[in-house]
Design an enzyme around this catalytic site. Structure first.
Site, PDB file in Angstrom:
ATOM      1  N   TRP A 280      49.066 -52.196  -5.536  1.00 23.63           N
ATOM      2  CA  TRP A 280      47.896 -51.338  -5.339  1.00 23.63           C
ATOM      3  C   TRP A 280      48.330 -49.882  -5.135  1.00 23.63           C
ATOM      4  O   TRP A 280      47.736 -48.966  -5.708  1.00 23.63           O
ATOM      5  CB  TRP A 280      47.066 -51.826  -4.157  1.00 23.63           C
TER       6      TRP A 280
ATOM      7  N   GLU B 168      48.998 -39.583 -13.093  1.00 23.50           N
ATOM      8  CA  GLU B 168      49.489 -39.793 -14.465  1.00 23.50           C
ATOM      9  C   GLU B 168      48.351 -39.730 -15.481  1.00 23.50           C
ATOM     10  O   GLU B 168      47.566 -40.670 -15.621  1.00 23.50           O
ATOM     11  CB  GLU B 168      50.221 -41.135 -14.569  1.00 23.50           C
TER      12      GLU B 168
ATOM     13  N   ALA C 227      48.468 -39.747 -18.773  1.00 24.31           N
ATOM     14  CA  ALA C 227      48.605 -40.715 -19.871  1.00 24.31           C
ATOM     15  C   ALA C 227      48.071 -42.081 -19.451  1.00 24.31           C
ATOM     16  O   ALA C 227      47.390 -42.759 -20.233  1.00 24.31           O
ATOM     17  CB  ALA C 227      50.062 -40.825 -20.310  1.00 24.31           C
TER      18      ALA C 227
ATOM     19  N   GLU D 121      53.868 -47.899 -20.305  1.00 23.78           N
ATOM     20  CA  GLU D 121      53.658 -46.605 -19.646  1.00 23.78           C
ATOM     21  C   GLU D 121      54.019 -46.677 -18.165  1.00 23.78           C
ATOM     22  O   GLU D 121      54.639 -45.756 -17.612  1.00 23.78           O
ATOM     23  CB  GLU D 121      52.204 -46.156 -19.807  1.00 23.78           C
TER      24      GLU D 121
ATOM     25  N   LYS E 191      65.056 -40.832 -19.961  1.00 24.29           N
ATOM     26  CA  LYS E 191      63.667 -40.392 -20.122  1.00 24.29           C
ATOM     27  C   LYS E 191      63.226 -40.444 -21.576  1.00 24.29           C
ATOM     28  O   LYS E 191      62.098 -40.851 -21.876  1.00 24.29           O
ATOM     29  CB  LYS E 191      63.494 -38.984 -19.553  1.00 24.29           C
ATOM     30  N   ASP E 192      64.111 -40.042 -22.488  1.00 23.98           N
ATOM     31  CA  ASP E 192      63.771 -40.093 -23.910  1.00 23.98           C
ATOM     32  C   ASP E 192      63.569 -41.527 -24.385  1.00 23.98           C
ATOM     33  O   ASP E 192      62.672 -41.804 -25.187  1.00 23.98           O
ATOM     34  CB  ASP E 192      64.862 -39.410 -24.748  1.00 23.98           C
TER      35      ASP E 192
ATOM     36  N   SER F  16      60.226 -42.699 -23.234  1.00 28.60           N
ATOM     37  CA  SER F  16      59.196 -42.110 -24.095  1.00 28.60           C
ATOM     38  C   SER F  16      59.131 -42.839 -25.434  1.00 28.60           C
ATOM     39  O   SER F  16      58.041 -43.100 -25.963  1.00 28.60           O
ATOM     40  CB  SER F  16      59.510 -40.626 -24.304  1.00 28.60           C
TER      41      SER F  16
END
Length: 118
Positions: A12, A22, A24, A63, A88-89, A92
């Protein structure tokens, strides 16, 4: 049972964070809500409907994991690090691939739906 309750509280807290911070995640949730009735119209069967909805949930899942990777990376260092950039890439890229998968499934279902009327 106590572990389950604790896990629910942590989940939660994660959901609340994502909703508040966020963009996105919020956009993907909005798309999911809009897709529930659209998928019902487009799907040729209950199984296809479930697949369409699960594809969007899969995007949200990826995500969430990408956000977790980014949070860990940001906690490790605010300085540029090539390995953190790679992490991080890759996160993504995982989101992008999940979007491509979902768009493909939805695209084929939509084409099939349009062909039923011709």
């Amino acid at each position: 049972m106590l572990r389950f309750v604790s896990a629910l509280k942590n989940s939660w807290a994660g959901l609340v964070h994502l909703i508040h911070h966020e963009t996105a995640f919020k956009q993907e949730c909005f798309i999911l809500v809009a897709a529930v009735p659209a998928g019902y119209i487009i799907a040729a069967s209950f199984q296809q409907y479930v697949l369409l909805i699960f594809m969007l949930i899969f995007i949200i899942l990826v995500e969430v994991l990408n956000t977790a990777v980014e949070a860990v990376c940001d906690a490790l260092s605010t300085d540029f690090d090539a390995n953190i950039k790679i992490a991080k890439d890759c996160g993504s890229l995982a989101v992008l691939l999940s979007v491509i998968m979902a768009a493909t499934v939805w695209g084929f279902a939509t084409i099939e739906w349009l062909l039923r009327f011709s």
